[in-house]
Each structure stands twice: as structure tokens, then as C-alpha cells.
Design an enzyme around this catalytic site. Structure first.
Site, PDB file in Angstrom:
ATOM      1  N   HIS A  20       0.830  -1.205   0.000  1.00 26.51           N
ATOM      2  CA  HIS A  20       0.000   0.000   0.000  1.00 26.51           C
ATOM      3  C   HIS A  20       0.866   1.256   0.000  1.00 26.51           C
ATOM      4  CE1 HIS A  20      -2.692   2.854   2.425  1.00 26.51           C
ATOM      5  NE2 HIS A  20      -3.325   2.673   1.286  1.00 26.51           N
ATOM      6  N   HIS A  62      -0.750  10.745  -2.892  1.00 22.54           N
ATOM      7  CA  HIS A  62      -2.064  10.411  -2.332  1.00 22.54           C
ATOM      8  C   HIS A  62      -2.956  11.625  -2.126  1.00 22.54           C
ATOM      9  CE1 HIS A  62      -4.958   9.543   0.897  1.00 22.54           C
ATOM     10  NE2 HIS A  62      -4.987   8.320   0.394  1.00 22.54           N
TER      11      HIS A  62
HETATM   12  O1  G3P Z   1      -7.454   1.385  -2.714  1.00 23.13           O
HETATM   13  C1  G3P Z   1      -7.841   2.093  -1.586  1.00 23.13           C
HETATM   14  C2  G3P Z   1      -6.746   2.038  -0.575  1.00 23.13           C
HETATM   15  O2  G3P Z   1      -5.568   2.424  -1.162  1.00 23.13           O
HETATM   16  C3  G3P Z   1      -7.013   2.827   0.656  1.00 23.13           C
HETATM   17  O3  G3P Z   1      -7.263   4.176   0.364  1.00 23.13           O
HETATM   18  O4  G3P Z   1      -6.801   6.431   1.169  1.00 23.13           O
HETATM   19  O5  G3P Z   1      -5.004   4.748   1.235  1.00 23.13           O
HETATM   20  O6  G3P Z   1      -5.784   5.622  -0.924  1.00 23.13           O
HETATM   21  P1  G3P Z   1      -6.172   5.282   0.479  1.00 23.13           P
HETATM   22 CA    CA Z   2      -4.860   4.211  -2.491  1.00 20.67          CA
END
Ligand code: G3P
Ligand code: CA
Length: 262
Positions: A20, A62
Site C-alpha cells: 500500500h 495520495h
Molecule cells: O485502494 C484504496 C486504498 O488504497 C485505501 O485508500 O486512502 O489509502 O488511498 P487510500
Molecule cells: Ca490508495
């Protein structure tokens, strides 16, 4: 080029560990350093976020503003790519709650989408389009770089996904599509075949678990794997795998990889 059938992001039986924003617990999110660390820790795929620069470049960041992660200020969309490249993308990261900022001044930059795809030529990538206006720039990069088959495009916004609904592209469910499936599963209603190829969902929404066994089974009925974010606890990952979840999106890819493989 990776064939679509062998993209682990789209494989019902694979359990991809998806980094992530890269290995973002240990390195500044959405930087090449975080993606390199994730690859080194054995991540099977990368997740990243895309926005547009003032001059239309697809950049990996982000937030809509620069303030949290860089030494810049104001909207990403107010800066040209040249100006964004002058910023320190390691400025906001602290591993110890603000005591130290070890990546400041180390030359980390806001990468372009093309730069990340080029730097990791075999890595599957889950691309989250943060604003509908960015979809054409994303589509152009995927085609120009010849990487369509190893990418899946996701977005909260249905309007950001229109360019990715037909093969050879692959897309994740938008926010409203996730809700639609969730409520119809709950009410035991039939759902028409969807336009998406996978579901990337939060563990909980407003305190309510999203990827229930029935939700996952319904997704599988359409041939769609379910990925869940953001999971940093091995025990939670194991529970999700046991109920049929495929991908785990995590800030700690090394930890979750070990939980899967042990
Ligand atoms: O795909 C969504 C996940 O990445 C969580 O959201 O806010 O971290 O982009 P965010
Ligand atoms: Ca994301």
C-alpha cells in the site's frame, strides 16, 4: 509482457501481498524508495495513487495537497511537473511519531506513474485514480509503456474508470459499485454481472465489516477476486484468507508475506 491471465491481482486463487503506497510503514509513501523496499520484502504487487499536475502529467501522490508528505504547500494541481520534481517527497515521513525525519534531504521525488512502471518492469500494479480528470493521462501512460496487462485501475469515483472498463484494461469496483454489491448480498437479491474485474474494499465501513463470507462468495460468482485494505496484522490477514479473500493490501508487505508463507 505479463499476460492478463497470469496477473495475480486478477487471480481468484492467488493471495497477492499488495504494498500500500509501497512499504509505507518504513519509507515515505508513494516514492521509488517505498516501492523498492516493498519489492525487496517480497510484495507481489504495488498499490499507488495518481493525481494530475498542472500540465497534465500523471503523478504518484495520495493527497490533493502537497503539505503532509512533501516540503511544498497547496494543491498538487497548481504545480507543473517540473516544479513538483523540485520538492522533497521524503520531507513528511517520520518513523517515530515526529522525533526524526530520516528521509529529508535524501533526494526522494514525487514520481510520475510512468517512472514507477518503468522502474518495476515485472511488478503488477493496482493504480488508484484519485480524480476523474486523471484517467486519460493514466490510460495514455499504460498504453505507451505497454503495461496494460499487469495493471488494474481502481477509483472511488465511477467517472474515473470509464476508460478502463473494457479489455485489455482491467478495473476495480468504484465506491458505489461496492455499496451496490454489499447491500444486494445483505438483502439476498440477485445482482447483474458487473463491469469490474475485482473488488478492493476496506475491512470495515462505518464500523461494519465489508468482506463477509457471503460478499466474497458473491464476488467469486462473477469471477472477481476480493482484496482488502489496509491490513497490517497477520492474524487479520489469516482470517481474511480463510474466508476466501485473495489480496491483502498492507503497509507491511514483509510481515504479511511471512504470515502467508509460513
Ligand atoms: O485502494 C484504496 C486504498 O488504497 C485505501 O485508500 O486512502 O489509502 O488511498 P487510500
Ligand atoms: Ca490508495
Amino acid at each position: 509482457m505479463m499476460a492478463r491471465a497470469s496477473n495475480p491481482l486478477l487471480d481468484l486463487d492467488a493471495r497477492p501481498v499488495i504494498a500500500h503506497r509501497g512499504a509505507s510503514a518504513a519509507a515515505p509513501e508513494n516514492t521509488l524508495a517505498a516501492f523498492e523496499l516493498a519489492a525487496g520484502q517480497g510484495a507481489d504487487a504495488l498499490e499507488l495513487d495518481v493525481r494530475l499536475s498542472a500540465d497534465g502529467a500523471a503523478v504518484v501522490i495520495h493527497d490533493p495537497t502537497l503539505d503532509r508528505t512533501t516540503d511544498g504547500k497547496g494543491p498538487v494541481r497548481a504545480q507543473t511537473l517540473v516544479d513538483l520534481r523540485l520538492l522533497d517527497a521524503g520531507a513528511g515521513f517520520s518513523p517515530d511519531g515526529g522525533a526524526t525525519f530520516p528521509h529529508r534531504g535524501q533526494g526522494l521525488r514525487v514520481p510520475t506513474l510512468g517512472e514507477v512502471l518503468w522502474a518495476f518492469p515485472r511488478m503488477p500494479v493496482l493504480i488508484e485514480v484519485k480524480e476523474p480528470e486523471a484517467q486519460e493521462a493514466v490510460r495514455r501512460v499504460l498504453v505507451q509503456e505497454g503495461v496494460v496487462e499487469r495493471c488494474v485501475v481502481a477509483s472511488e469515483h465511477p467517472a474515473a474508470l470509464e476508460a478502463f472498463r473494457e479489455p485489455p484494461f482491467a478495473s476495480a469496483a468504484s465506491g458505489p459499485e461496492i455499496s451496490h454489491l454489499y447491500w444486494n448480498v445483505l438483502l439476498r437479491r440477485r445482482v447483474a454481472a458487473p463491469r469490474y474485474d475485482l473488488l478492493s474494499v476496506p475491512l470495515r465501513h462505518r464500523g461494519v465489516p465489508v468482506p463477509t463470507r457471503r460478499f466474497v462468495a458473491a464476488a467469486h460468482g462473477f469471477g472477481c477476486p476480493v482484496h482488502v485494505w489496509t491490513i497490517n496484522e497477520p492474524a487479520t490477514a489469516r482470517r481474511l484468507w480463510a474466508r476466501g479473500v485473495a489480496g491483502v493490501v498492507t503497509n507491511l508487505p514483509g510481515v504479511i508475506r511471512k504470515a502467508r508463507d509460513d
